[in-house]
Write an enzyme that holds these catalytic residues in place. Structure first.
Site, PDB file in Angstrom:
ATOM      1  NE  ARG A 135      -4.213  -1.514   0.047  1.00  0.00           N
ATOM      2  CZ  ARG A 135      -4.302  -2.544  -0.781  1.00  0.00           C
ATOM      3  NH1 ARG A 135      -3.296  -2.816  -1.602  1.00  0.00           N
ATOM      4  NH2 ARG A 135      -5.368  -3.317  -0.793  1.00  0.00           N
ATOM      5  CD  GLU A 164      -2.577   3.680  -5.854  1.00  0.00           C
ATOM      6  OE1 GLU A 164      -3.634   3.078  -6.141  1.00  0.00           O
ATOM      7  OE2 GLU A 164      -1.573   3.108  -5.397  1.00  0.00           O
ATOM      8  CG  HIS A 183      -3.178  -0.299  -7.188  1.00  0.00           C
ATOM      9  ND1 HIS A 183      -3.427   0.440  -6.048  1.00  0.00           N
ATOM     10  CD2 HIS A 183      -3.399  -1.585  -6.834  1.00  0.00           C
ATOM     11  CE1 HIS A 183      -3.796  -0.370  -5.066  1.00  0.00           C
ATOM     12  NE2 HIS A 183      -3.783  -1.604  -5.523  1.00  0.00           N
TER      13      HIS A 183
END
Length: 222
Positions: A135, A164, A183
């Site tokens: 993360r 993000e 991601h």
């Protein structure tokens, strides 16, 4: 979803590290420009084989990364607070190991907010690579950016970032020693169908009074 994403996440981060060592991002740009450089690039290529690696986190992703790195004959240490399989258990032990570490791979959950601090970034070896597939909030991103800009570490492979989508003005977009995988680490064929299959399988376990898969301990955050 627990370990459902473990193997694809591990493949992504290992692929990214390999890409940096083998200069694939640079070669892809040269291909787009139709420029043949060839032989002069060879001296700057690196090898993943026999690297000293520290994996932050001993969960499903960390275990999958370790398994994949075994094919490259890497020496791998896991960091985890209580897992008996881990070789490192404290921040102090990690900091002491970093100067001799070639690659740090962060697989930590979001509950480890800010774990990889500026002090840990500063302890990394000048040629080392930082990779993150856990993360984004677990890394001191400004400290990492500063180290990359100053050449105090060799490069970074980031599947996750603190914000993000990554803001357009982030220096991470333009640093030549950074590979961003946006991601996508957990991506795989028929991803959504696989999630439904796991849900239905766990529902069957629940109805039958059987142990459930991928249990979460809310107090630990994972």
């Amino acid at each position: 979803m627990g370990d459902y994403f473990a193997w694809p996440c591990a493949e992504t981060i290992v692929a990214g590290i390999l890409a940096l060592y083998r200069r694939l991002p640079e070669l892809a740009v040269l291909q787009q420009q139709r420029r043949w450089v060839g032989a002069p690039l060879r001296a700057g290529t690196g090898l993943l084989r026999h690297k000293q690696v520290v994996i932050l986190g001993a969960g499903a992703i960390g275990q999958a990364v370790r398994e994949q790195l075994s094919g490259f004959q890497c020496t791998v240490q896991l960091l985890a607070r209580t897992n008996p399989e881990a070789q490192l258990h404290t921040v102090e032990e990690l900091q002491a190991a970093l100067p001799a570490t070639d690659i740090v791979i962060n697989c930590l959950p979001g509950s480890a907010n800010g774990f990889f601090s500026a002090e840990l970034v500063a302890a990394m070896a000048p040629s080392s690579i930082y990779a993150s597939v856990g993360r984004g909030n677990t890394t001191d991103e400004p400290a990492l950016v500063a180290a990359l800009q100053a050449g105090r570490i060799g490069g970074a492979v980031l599947d996750v970032t603190a914000q993000e989508p990554l803001p357009a003005d982030s220096p991470l977009w333009t640093l030549p020693n950074v590979l961003l995988t946006q991601h996508t680490g957990g991506g795989q064929p028929h991803e959504d169908e696989g999630k439904v299959e796991m849900l239905l399988r766990n529902l069957s376990h629940l109805q039958a009074g059987e142990p459930l898969e991928n249990l979460v301990e809310l107090g630990r955050g994972y």
